[in-house]
Design an enzyme around this catalytic site. Structure first.
Site, PDB file in Angstrom:
ATOM      1  N   ASP A   1      57.363  37.446  47.471  1.00 39.78           N
ATOM      2  CA  ASP A   1      57.389  36.840  46.321  1.00 39.78           C
ATOM      3  C   ASP A   1      58.703  36.533  45.721  1.00 39.78           C
ATOM      4  O   ASP A   1      59.846  37.138  46.165  1.00 39.78           O
ATOM      5  CB  ASP A   1      56.601  37.822  45.306  1.00 39.78           C
ATOM      6  CG  ASP A   1      56.157  37.151  44.042  1.00 39.78           C
ATOM      7  OD1 ASP A   1      55.976  35.939  44.077  1.00 39.78           O
ATOM      8  OD2 ASP A   1      56.107  37.938  42.961  1.00 39.78           O
ATOM      9  N   GLY A   2      58.888  35.798  44.902  1.00 39.42           N
ATOM     10  CA  GLY A   2      60.073  35.029  44.208  1.00 39.42           C
ATOM     11  C   GLY A   2      60.548  33.897  44.931  1.00 39.42           C
ATOM     12  O   GLY A   2      61.854  33.354  44.521  1.00 39.42           O
TER      13      GLY A   2
ATOM     14  N   GLY B   1      59.957  30.683  43.869  1.00 41.88           N
ATOM     15  CA  GLY B   1      60.084  29.814  42.691  1.00 41.88           C
ATOM     16  C   GLY B   1      61.402  30.409  41.752  1.00 41.88           C
ATOM     17  O   GLY B   1      62.162  29.356  41.388  1.00 41.88           O
TER      18      GLY B   1
ATOM     19  N   HIS C   1      60.247  27.548  48.704  1.00 42.20           N
ATOM     20  CA  HIS C   1      59.573  27.561  49.706  1.00 42.20           C
ATOM     21  C   HIS C   1      60.271  27.543  50.947  1.00 42.20           C
ATOM     22  O   HIS C   1      59.892  28.163  51.887  1.00 42.20           O
ATOM     23  CB  HIS C   1      58.137  26.861  49.316  1.00 42.20           C
ATOM     24  CG  HIS C   1      57.435  27.315  48.197  1.00 42.20           C
ATOM     25  ND1 HIS C   1      57.249  28.584  47.900  1.00 42.20           N
ATOM     26  CD2 HIS C   1      56.899  26.586  47.076  1.00 42.20           C
ATOM     27  CE1 HIS C   1      56.612  28.767  46.753  1.00 42.20           C
ATOM     28  NE2 HIS C   1      56.358  27.422  46.232  1.00 42.20           N
TER      29      HIS C   1
ATOM     30  N   ASP D   1      43.928  33.157  45.148  1.00 41.67           N
ATOM     31  CA  ASP D   1      44.373  32.641  43.718  1.00 41.67           C
ATOM     32  C   ASP D   1      45.434  31.416  43.728  1.00 41.67           C
ATOM     33  O   ASP D   1      45.631  30.881  42.738  1.00 41.67           O
ATOM     34  CB  ASP D   1      44.604  33.639  42.812  1.00 41.67           C
ATOM     35  CG  ASP D   1      43.574  34.711  42.614  1.00 41.67           C
ATOM     36  OD1 ASP D   1      42.399  34.147  42.547  1.00 41.67           O
ATOM     37  OD2 ASP D   1      43.364  35.906  42.396  1.00 41.67           O
TER      38      ASP D   1
ATOM     39  N   LEU E   1      54.756  42.557  69.013  1.00 44.08           N
ATOM     40  CA  LEU E   1      54.466  42.695  67.705  1.00 44.08           C
ATOM     41  C   LEU E   1      53.329  41.792  67.385  1.00 44.08           C
ATOM     42  O   LEU E   1      53.333  40.363  67.967  1.00 44.08           O
ATOM     43  CB  LEU E   1      55.808  41.855  66.909  1.00 44.08           C
ATOM     44  CG  LEU E   1      55.351  41.832  65.417  1.00 44.08           C
ATOM     45  CD1 LEU E   1      55.632  43.176  64.685  1.00 44.08           C
ATOM     46  CD2 LEU E   1      56.553  40.673  64.840  1.00 44.08           C
TER      47      LEU E   1
ATOM     48  N   LEU F   1      49.941  44.509  43.409  1.00 48.64           N
ATOM     49  CA  LEU F   1      49.334  44.096  44.627  1.00 48.64           C
ATOM     50  C   LEU F   1      48.758  42.728  44.837  1.00 48.64           C
ATOM     51  O   LEU F   1      48.559  41.811  46.057  1.00 48.64           O
ATOM     52  CB  LEU F   1      48.142  45.108  44.966  1.00 48.64           C
ATOM     53  CG  LEU F   1      48.636  46.556  45.506  1.00 48.64           C
ATOM     54  CD1 LEU F   1      47.583  47.544  45.544  1.00 48.64           C
ATOM     55  CD2 LEU F   1      49.898  46.527  46.443  1.00 48.64           C
ATOM     56  N   SER F   2      48.483  42.042  43.731  1.00 50.48           N
ATOM     57  CA  SER F   2      48.091  40.657  43.629  1.00 50.48           C
ATOM     58  C   SER F   2      47.018  40.286  44.840  1.00 50.48           C
ATOM     59  O   SER F   2      46.956  39.463  45.448  1.00 50.48           O
ATOM     60  CB  SER F   2      48.999  39.705  43.849  1.00 50.48           C
ATOM     61  OG  SER F   2      50.192  39.817  42.793  1.00 50.48           O
TER      62      SER F   2
ATOM     63  N   GLU G   1      52.991  53.406  51.784  1.00 50.96           N
ATOM     64  CA  GLU G   1      54.235  53.787  51.151  1.00 50.96           C
ATOM     65  C   GLU G   1      54.617  52.448  50.441  1.00 50.96           C
ATOM     66  O   GLU G   1      54.525  51.292  51.251  1.00 50.96           O
ATOM     67  CB  GLU G   1      54.965  54.157  51.946  1.00 50.96           C
ATOM     68  CG  GLU G   1      55.175  55.771  52.508  1.00 50.96           C
ATOM     69  CD  GLU G   1      54.681  56.754  51.500  1.00 50.96           C
ATOM     70  OE1 GLU G   1      55.491  56.801  50.311  1.00 50.96           O
ATOM     71  OE2 GLU G   1      54.117  57.596  51.673  1.00 50.96           O
TER      72      GLU G   1
HETATM   73  C1  IPE Z   1      51.275  36.882  45.504  1.00 48.01           C
HETATM   74  O1  IPE Z   1      52.337  36.386  44.966  1.00 48.01           O
HETATM   75  C2  IPE Z   1      50.742  35.916  46.548  1.00 48.01           C
HETATM   76  C3  IPE Z   1      51.747  35.724  47.741  1.00 48.01           C
HETATM   77  C4  IPE Z   1      52.964  36.099  47.738  1.00 48.01           C
HETATM   78  C5  IPE Z   1      51.560  34.820  48.522  1.00 48.01           C
HETATM   79  P1  IPE Z   1      51.835  35.613  43.641  1.00 48.01           P
HETATM   80  O2  IPE Z   1      53.265  35.002  43.030  1.00 48.01           O
HETATM   81  O3  IPE Z   1      50.879  34.525  43.661  1.00 48.01           O
HETATM   82  O4  IPE Z   1      51.367  36.785  42.597  1.00 48.01           O
HETATM   83  P2  IPE Z   1      51.645  36.962  40.746  1.00 48.01           P
HETATM   84  O5  IPE Z   1      50.493  35.720  40.375  1.00 48.01           O
HETATM   85  O6  IPE Z   1      52.740  37.048  40.516  1.00 48.01           O
HETATM   86  O7  IPE Z   1      50.387  38.123  40.770  1.00 48.01           O
HETATM   87  C1  IPE Z   2      55.829  33.402  46.683  1.00 54.10           C
HETATM   88  O1  IPE Z   2      56.850  32.965  45.643  1.00 54.10           O
HETATM   89  C2  IPE Z   2      55.366  32.258  47.483  1.00 54.10           C
HETATM   90  C3  IPE Z   2      53.858  32.201  47.148  1.00 54.10           C
HETATM   91  C4  IPE Z   2      53.226  32.818  46.449  1.00 54.10           C
HETATM   92  C5  IPE Z   2      53.267  31.194  48.202  1.00 54.10           C
HETATM   93  P1  IPE Z   2      56.175  32.303  44.274  1.00 54.10           P
HETATM   94  O2  IPE Z   2      56.093  30.948  44.502  1.00 54.10           O
HETATM   95  O3  IPE Z   2      55.196  33.212  43.679  1.00 54.10           O
HETATM   96  O4  IPE Z   2      57.565  32.612  43.561  1.00 54.10           O
HETATM   97  P2  IPE Z   2      57.566  32.987  41.829  1.00 54.10           P
HETATM   98  O5  IPE Z   2      56.939  34.511  41.633  1.00 54.10           O
HETATM   99  O6  IPE Z   2      57.096  31.778  40.972  1.00 54.10           O
HETATM  100  O7  IPE Z   2      59.175  33.354  41.761  1.00 54.10           O
HETATM  101 MG    MG Z   3      55.047  34.846  42.655  1.00 62.11          MG
END
Ligand code: IPE
Ligand code: IPE
Ligand code: MG
Length: 236
Positions: A8-9, A11, A25, A55, A119, A178-179, A190
């Site tokens: 995540d992160g 964006g 990305h 989602d 792996l 956990l999304s 863990e």
């Molecule tokens: C979870 O991240 C999905 C992936 C990393 C692919 P999201 O950015 O979609 O989750 P939320 O919306 O913050 O819960």
């Molecule tokens: C994770 O990064 C990638 C996916 C969910 C596909 P995000 O796109 O959710 O990035 P943020 O959470 O908006 O920073």
């Molecule tokens: Mg995200």
């Protein structure tokens, strides 16, 4: 050892640099490459990466298209490297909403890497843990074999068998949730949450998370061995 990562992160990484989200990305794909290679070199048997949640279809159409395009490119460009590194790659999740071209790329990568033994890499795409569990319940009812529920769960999302328990779950980007990822499999995982946004997560961070995992004491509902020994001395 099974490690799962919520990558995540992307964006926020881009926004911090004044860049558009696709740049995040794209940088995220580089991090995938380095973590997959680090995992193949360490004592990890299964690595499950959350690449696109069910989602995530609710994101703007151009972002969804960008993510799907990157995934297809990743599969096409990384297959040979996976074969060289002994990585068996699979996609887990629904396949019926992916484009035919992407499904072809997935199947090609799965066939080409099927013999990899170092792996198992599972990329979770159009994945929802809740949907996986309800899909498994439907399969188990059809097969009249509730005892094989875990096999049904693997079948429901095309996962490999033997990957049912996650040992370590890492989430980057600072959120602590956990999304809808691997809800069943993470029963005793863990959890390691790191602030680093996914594109900056590197081999060093991955090793640090593994070290953190090894410092944890896993108890599975039991008392720690030292407490058990003390209790035995007191009663005996
Ligand atoms: C979870 O991240 C999905 C992936 C990393 C692919 P999201 O950015 O979609 O989750 P939320 O919306 O913050 O819960
Ligand atoms: C994770 O990064 C990638 C996916 C969910 C596909 P995000 O796109 O959710 O990035 P943020 O959470 O908006 O920073
Ligand atoms: Mg995200």
């Amino acid at each position: 050892m099974h490690v799962a990562i919520i990558m995540d992160g992307n964006g926020r990484w881009a926004a911090q640099r004044g860049l558009p989200r696709p740049a995040g990305h794209k940088a995220g794909v580089r991090a995938v490459r380095s973590v997959v290679e680090a995992a193949a070199r360490s004592a990890v048997d299964v690595l499950t990466l959350y690449a696109f949640s069910a989602d995530n279809w609710s994101r703007p159409a151009d972002e969804v298209a960008n993510l799907m395009g990157l995934l297809e490119l990743y599969l096409i460009s990384e297959t040979d490297r996976c074969v060289e590194n002994g990585v068996r790659a699979r996609i887990i999740g629904r396949r019926d909403r992916l484009s035919p071209a992407l499904v072809r790329a997935v199947e090609k990568t799965e066939r080409a890497t099927a013999e990899g033994e170092r792996l198992t890499l599972q990329l979770a795409v159009d994945y929802s843990a809740r949907e996986a569990i309800s899909g498994a319940a439907r399969l188990a009812a059809l097969r009249r074999d509730a005892l094989k529920f875990e096999d049904c769960l693997a079948d429901a999302v095309h996962a490999v068998r033997g990957a049912s328990s996650v040992d370590l779950l890492i989430r980057t980007g600072g959120e602590r949730r956990l999304s809808d990822f691997l809800l069943w499999e993470c029963a005793y995982a863990e959890l390691v949450f790191v602030e680093t946004c996914w594109p900056d997560f590197d081999e060093k961070d991955f090793q640090a998370a593994l070290e953190e995992f090894h410092r944890r004491e896993r108890r599975y509902g039991r008392v720690p061995p030292i407490a058990a020994a003390t209790a035995l001395r007191q009663t005996g």
